[in-house]
Enzyme design. Structure first.
Site, PDB file in Angstrom:
ATOM      1  CG  ASN A   1      32.300  38.568  18.675  1.00  0.00           C
ATOM      2  OD1 ASN A   1      32.956  37.848  19.413  1.00  0.00           O
ATOM      3  ND2 ASN A   1      32.722  39.764  18.294  1.00  0.00           N
TER       4      ASN A   1
ATOM      5  N   GLY B   1      26.974  44.934  17.569  1.00  0.00           N
ATOM      6  CA  GLY B   1      26.321  44.588  16.302  1.00  0.00           C
ATOM      7  C   GLY B   1      26.230  43.071  16.123  1.00  0.00           C
ATOM      8  CG  ASP B   2      29.757  40.893  15.936  1.00  0.00           C
ATOM      9  OD1 ASP B   2      29.489  41.205  14.764  1.00  0.00           O
ATOM     10  OD2 ASP B   2      30.886  41.034  16.441  1.00  0.00           O
TER      11      ASP B   2
ATOM     12  CE  LYS C   1      33.202  43.321  11.974  1.00  0.00           C
ATOM     13  NZ  LYS C   1      32.878  44.046  13.214  1.00  0.00           N
TER      14      LYS C   1
ATOM     15  CG  ASP D   1      38.604  40.892  19.725  1.00  0.00           C
ATOM     16  OD1 ASP D   1      39.050  40.674  18.574  1.00  0.00           O
ATOM     17  OD2 ASP D   1      37.389  41.035  19.966  1.00  0.00           O
TER      18      ASP D   1
HETATM   19  O1  RIB Z   1      32.452  43.122  15.812  1.00  0.00           O
HETATM   20  C1  RIB Z   1      33.438  43.058  16.808  1.00  0.00           C
HETATM   21  C2  RIB Z   1      34.608  42.281  16.339  1.00  0.00           C
HETATM   22  O2  RIB Z   1      35.182  42.962  15.238  1.00  0.00           O
HETATM   23  C3  RIB Z   1      35.708  42.138  17.345  1.00  0.00           C
HETATM   24  O3  RIB Z   1      35.566  41.004  18.163  1.00  0.00           O
HETATM   25  C4  RIB Z   1      36.964  42.159  16.494  1.00  0.00           C
HETATM   26  O4  RIB Z   1      37.644  40.959  16.453  1.00  0.00           O
HETATM   27  C5  RIB Z   1      36.508  42.576  15.104  1.00  0.00           C
HETATM   28  O5  RIB Z   1      36.499  41.517  14.266  1.00  0.00           O
END
Ligand code: RIB
Length: 296
Positions: free
Chosen positions: A42, A241-242, A39, A12
């Site tokens: 995370n 959200g993750d 995602k 990121d």
């Molecule tokens: O949900 C967040 C993620 O979405 C970020 O870390 C980014 O890499 C995208 O995949």
């Protein structure tokens, strides 16, 4: 609890902007940072911090070793992550002072998942308690169908939204966990009530819908369960959200009532948005418990 997180691993690149740029405009950013993300990464971390034994699965390029190192350092099994000749996926994230963001996603190695990879993974791990996937990798629909045919419980976070998501077979998702925009885009409905009902008609057994500051909803065909959000000063919503997904699903699988699981997920994401970054700002279980204690 053994959880298989099949998903994306991204680098990121985060730019702090005075505001999000207009079309055709060039703007200086106020800061630039590089973080681990994606995602899959995370959600693997959030599930693991919540208490699960997590196996992460997917692909990175040679430039992605620091992502797998980060996962390993945080007790996640990385033995199923393959290396590809393609670059690792990356995301360009612009954040504004209100914590809103916009992203450009380069799929890279995440888009190199093949059916053969899915078959080999499931041959080894169909005894897991759940497979969780998002929509940043290739072969998601295949993985869902195959996993379910092997009797593995499936959870899908259909994110980010792409038009293809209007026509996939949702009956292969035991649990569907998504945000309001994604739910409206998939169903063409407006209200959360209409969205969750329409999603269930599409075949998913359990729907978990997040509504940002308006809270979250759980629906399994009975009375919908609503949980308000915590009021926080959001600095960066990337990864919220993750974080919710990993913590809320862990609690549900551990046997918590839906309201408590939603509340746990909301507390975790409230803590996550209070700091800049995504993966590195996912709170520990102890932090979430102490936040819940203070906000009873
Ligand atoms: O949900 C967040 C993620 O979405 C970020 O870390 C980014 O890499 C995208 O995949």
């Amino acid at each position: 609890m053994k959880i298989l997180v099949f998903g994306s691993f991204n680098i990121d690149k985060v730019y702090s902007m005075p505001r999000l740029p207009e079309r055709g405009e060039t703007l200086y950013c106020r800061g630039y940072e590089v973080h681990v993300g994606g995602k899959g990464l995370n959600q693997a971390l959030a599930f693991s911090y919540a208490g699960a034994d997590v196996i992460a699965a997917g692909k990175v390029g040679a430039d992605g070793r620091y992502l797998t190192d980060y996962l390993e350092k945080n007790n996640i099994d990385i033995s199923e992550i393959d290396y590809s000749g393609e670059y690792t996926g990356h995301t360009i994230i612009e954040t504004d002072p209100d914590g809103q963001n916009q992203m450009i996603l380069f799929g890279g190695a995440n888009r190199e998942i093949t059916r053969e990879y899915c078959d080999a993974l499931l041959a080894k791990h169909s005894g897991a308690d759940l497979i969780l996937m998002q929509y940043e990798t290739t072969c998601v629909e295949y993985m869902l169908e195959k996993a379910r045919s092997l009797g593995l419980k499936t959870a899908l976070n259909p994110s980010p939204y792409v038009d293809e998501l209007r026509s996939i077979d949702y009956s292969n998702a035991d649990i569907l966990i998504l945000n309001e925009y994604e739910a409206q885009s998939v169903t063409g409905r407006e209200s959360p009530e209409d969205c969750v009902k329409a999603l269930r008609e599409l075949g998913s057994r359990v729907i978990i819908l997040t509504l940002g500051a308006k809270g979250s909803v759980y629906y399994d065909g009975g009375e919908p369960v609503y949980c308000p959000a915590f009021r926080v000063n959001a600095v960066d919503t990337t990864g919220a959200g993750d974080t919710f997904t990993g913590y809320c699903l862990y609690e549900l699988l551990a046997g918590a009532p839906p309201y408590d699981a939603l509340r746990f997920g909301s507390a975790a994401s409230a803590l996550e948005v209070a700091k800049p970054g995504a993966a590195e700002t996912i709170p520990s279980r102890a932090e979430v418990e102490s936040f819940l204690e203070k906000n009873r």
